[in-house]
Design an enzyme around this catalytic site. Structure first.
Site, PDB file in Angstrom:
ATOM      1  N   CYS A  58       0.826  -1.212   0.000  1.00 56.95           N
ATOM      2  CA  CYS A  58       0.000   0.000   0.000  1.00 56.95           C
ATOM      3  C   CYS A  58       0.858   1.260   0.000  1.00 56.95           C
ATOM      4  CB  CYS A  58      -0.943   0.003   1.202  1.00 56.95           C
ATOM      5  SG  CYS A  58      -0.099  -0.068   2.803  1.00 56.95           S
ATOM      6  N   ASN A  59       2.103   1.155   0.477  1.00 53.20           N
ATOM      7  CA  ASN A  59       2.962   2.336   0.592  1.00 53.20           C
ATOM      8  C   ASN A  59       3.976   2.487  -0.527  1.00 53.20           C
ATOM      9  OD1 ASN A  59       1.807   3.278   2.963  1.00 53.20           O
ATOM     10  ND2 ASN A  59       3.109   1.987   4.249  1.00 53.20           N
ATOM     11  N   ARG A  60       4.270   1.404  -1.233  1.00 54.83           N
ATOM     12  CA  ARG A  60       5.288   1.490  -2.287  1.00 54.83           C
ATOM     13  C   ARG A  60       5.169   0.326  -3.264  1.00 54.83           C
ATOM     14  NH1 ARG A  60      10.030   2.538  -0.128  1.00 54.83           N
ATOM     15  NH2 ARG A  60       9.247   2.769   1.996  1.00 54.83           N
ATOM     16  N   ASP A 118       8.058   0.000  10.877  1.00 49.87           N
ATOM     17  CA  ASP A 118       7.069  -0.968  10.402  1.00 49.87           C
ATOM     18  C   ASP A 118       7.805  -2.051   9.611  1.00 49.87           C
ATOM     19  OD1 ASP A 118       5.059  -2.410   9.230  1.00 49.87           O
ATOM     20  OD2 ASP A 118       3.974  -0.674   8.447  1.00 49.87           O
ATOM     21  N   GLN A 124       6.963  -8.822   2.655  1.00 48.61           N
ATOM     22  CA  GLN A 124       6.638  -8.607   1.244  1.00 48.61           C
ATOM     23  C   GLN A 124       7.864  -8.865   0.366  1.00 48.61           C
ATOM     24  OE1 GLN A 124       3.656  -7.980   0.091  1.00 48.61           O
ATOM     25  NE2 GLN A 124       2.611  -7.672   2.045  1.00 48.61           N
ATOM     26  N   LYS A 196      -4.755  -9.126   3.408  1.00 48.64           N
ATOM     27  CA  LYS A 196      -3.777  -9.137   4.487  1.00 48.64           C
ATOM     28  C   LYS A 196      -4.034  -8.032   5.503  1.00 48.64           C
ATOM     29  CE  LYS A 196       1.097  -9.216   5.604  1.00 48.64           C
ATOM     30  NZ  LYS A 196       2.490  -9.236   5.139  1.00 48.64           N
ATOM     31  N   ILE A 197      -4.254  -6.787   5.034  1.00 50.17           N
ATOM     32  CA  ILE A 197      -4.504  -5.681   5.963  1.00 50.17           C
ATOM     33  C   ILE A 197      -5.805  -5.913   6.707  1.00 50.17           C
ATOM     34  CG2 ILE A 197      -5.240  -3.264   6.030  1.00 50.17           C
ATOM     35  CD1 ILE A 197      -2.991  -2.479   4.353  1.00 50.17           C
ATOM     36  N   GLY A 198      -6.825  -6.420   5.998  1.00 52.28           N
ATOM     37  CA  GLY A 198      -8.097  -6.710   6.648  1.00 52.28           C
ATOM     38  C   GLY A 198      -7.947  -7.747   7.750  1.00 52.28           C
TER      39      GLY A 198
END
EC number: 1.2.1.70
Length: 418
Positions: A58-60, A118, A124, A196-198
């Site tokens: 989500c960030n990169r 983080d 990942q 995954k985030i969920g």
């Protein structure tokens, strides 16, 4: 990088786009799902690239690879995402050789994360590496580099407190709910999306809110049921999304859709609702933010911790950097040996030719000759001689190239890159 004999291509690159220069919408254009990453690797292989790893969160989104020109990698990224070259050149970055290597260590060590410390990114990178290895797109350099990055990341996590407190967007979202919602255990919470985030958010909700009224909805219901069974939660059909939203107090959206799935038409405007959008690209329409009684936050907002927490983490940056430098020294020493590895290999092969010729000659000349014993002894002699040459080249202090040239000339060696 060619002098290190690690690739037929000129340079090692990291090309990517991240939260530092690109907002969530722009990052979303370059996001790559698993099928897109597989297709990218197949195309990279077909055009002659030999070592490529691509990671997308989500960030990169980043590609780590050997190539003659960075444009080849940018073209691949744009071909398999919905991003374009112009946007990439405005918001992305191209890092080369030593700078690219340093960047990978900082990313893996949590120093370049949107939330300092983080470590979700390292998992990942591991997954991306595994995928590339299955595709036959990993060379010795990449394997050694990724393993070194993983080693540094593990040490930073275990030996410093840089990850104390919230370590992920999923935890930060739950922390926000705890900080801004009264009687949170009595609120009705709806989680839409069980990727995954969920899943991580769900686990943190159960662990930290003591809320028994959490409902899961996912387009594929069996995935939601799998998670719900683990935590004894409620699962509803996707068709019931609107009715569930209208009765909920807190809506968490963590889907992987490319366009907004939550629009103002789904929301009952007369009831207060907190909406947390953890999706990339955004899955909650922007006009929802203007609705009365609705509070909307995207993960970019949730990623910002308090100054106090950040300052505590920043205090451990020097310790983390020292660990990276320590691991990187070992990597650099290994890399330096790659300069002369082909020469040592060729030298050993030349000695083996000498050995075979001499053993054959002695066997014909002397019927009592013990060829097996002689081969064992000569193997040990060859090993000791080549090890001595390698030791000399490692400590040549700037004259390595001259020593290599001399060995090639004396023994008439022919070498080739890995």
């Amino acid at each position: 990088m060619q002098k290190y004999n690690v690739s037929k291509h000129k340079n090692f690159y990291v090309i990517g786009i991240s939260y530092q220069k690109a907002d969530a919408e722009t990052r979303g254009k370059f996001n790559l799902n698993i099928d897109q990453r597989k297709a990218l690797l197949d195309k990279a292989k077909s055009i002659g690239l030999t070592s490529v790893v691509t990671s997308s969160t989500c960030n990169r989104t980043e590609i780590y690879a050997f190539a003659d020109e960075a444009e080849v990698l940018i073209d691949l990224l744009c071909e398999f995402s919905i991003g374009d070259q112009t946007t990439f050149l405005e918001s992305g970055y191209i890092l080369e050789n030593e700078v690219a290597i340093n960047h990978m260590f900082r990313v893996g060590g949590g120093l370049d994360s949107q939330i300092l410390g983080d470590f979700e990114i390292i998992s990942q990178i591991k997954s991306a590496f595994t995928l590339s290895k299955k595709k036959g797109m990993i060379n010795h350099f990449m394997e050694r580099l990724v393993n070194s990055v993983i080693q540094a990341s593990r040490r930073i996590k275990n030996e410093t407190k840089i990850s104390s407190g919230a370590t992920s967007v999923s935890f930060a979202s739950v922390q926000y709910i705890l900080d801004h919602t009264t009687h949170v255990s009595d609120k009705k919470i709806l989680l839409f999306g069980t990727g995954k985030i969920g899943r991580n958010t769900c686990e943190n909700l159960v662990k930290h809110t003591s809320n028994k009224n959490i409902t899961l909805i996912n387009r594929t219901k069996d995935k939601a049921e799998e998670i719900a069974g683990k935590f004894n939660l409620i699962v509803k059909d996707f068709s019931e999304l609107q009715s569930e939203i209208r009765s909920t107090d807190i809506l968490i959206v963590a889907t992987g859709a490319q366009t907004p799935t939550i629009t103002k038409e789904l929301i009952y405007p007369k009831k207060e609702l907190l909406v947390l959008d953890l999706s990339i690209p955004k899955n909650v329409a922007e006009d929802v933010e203007g609705m009365t009684n609705v509070k909307l936050l995207h993960l970019d907002h949730l990623s910002q911790l308090t100054d106090e927490t950040l300052s505590k983490r920043r205090a451990f940056i020097p310790d983390a950097e020292a660990i990276i430098e320590d691991v990187k020294i070992e990597f650099d020493e290994w890399l330096d040996t790659r300069k002369f590895a082909p020469t040592i290999k060729a030298l050993k092969e030349k000695f083996k030719i000498f050995q075979d010729e001499e053993l054959d000659y002695q066997s014909k000349k002397n019927s009592q000759f013990d060829k097996e014993q002689a081969e064992l002894i000569s193997d040990r002699v060859i090993h000791k001689i080549t090890r001595s040459f390698a030791s000399h080249l490692r400590s040549a202090n700037g004259s390595t190239e001259d020593s290599i040239a001399l060995l090639k000339k004396v023994f008439e060696l022919e070498t080739e890159s890995d």
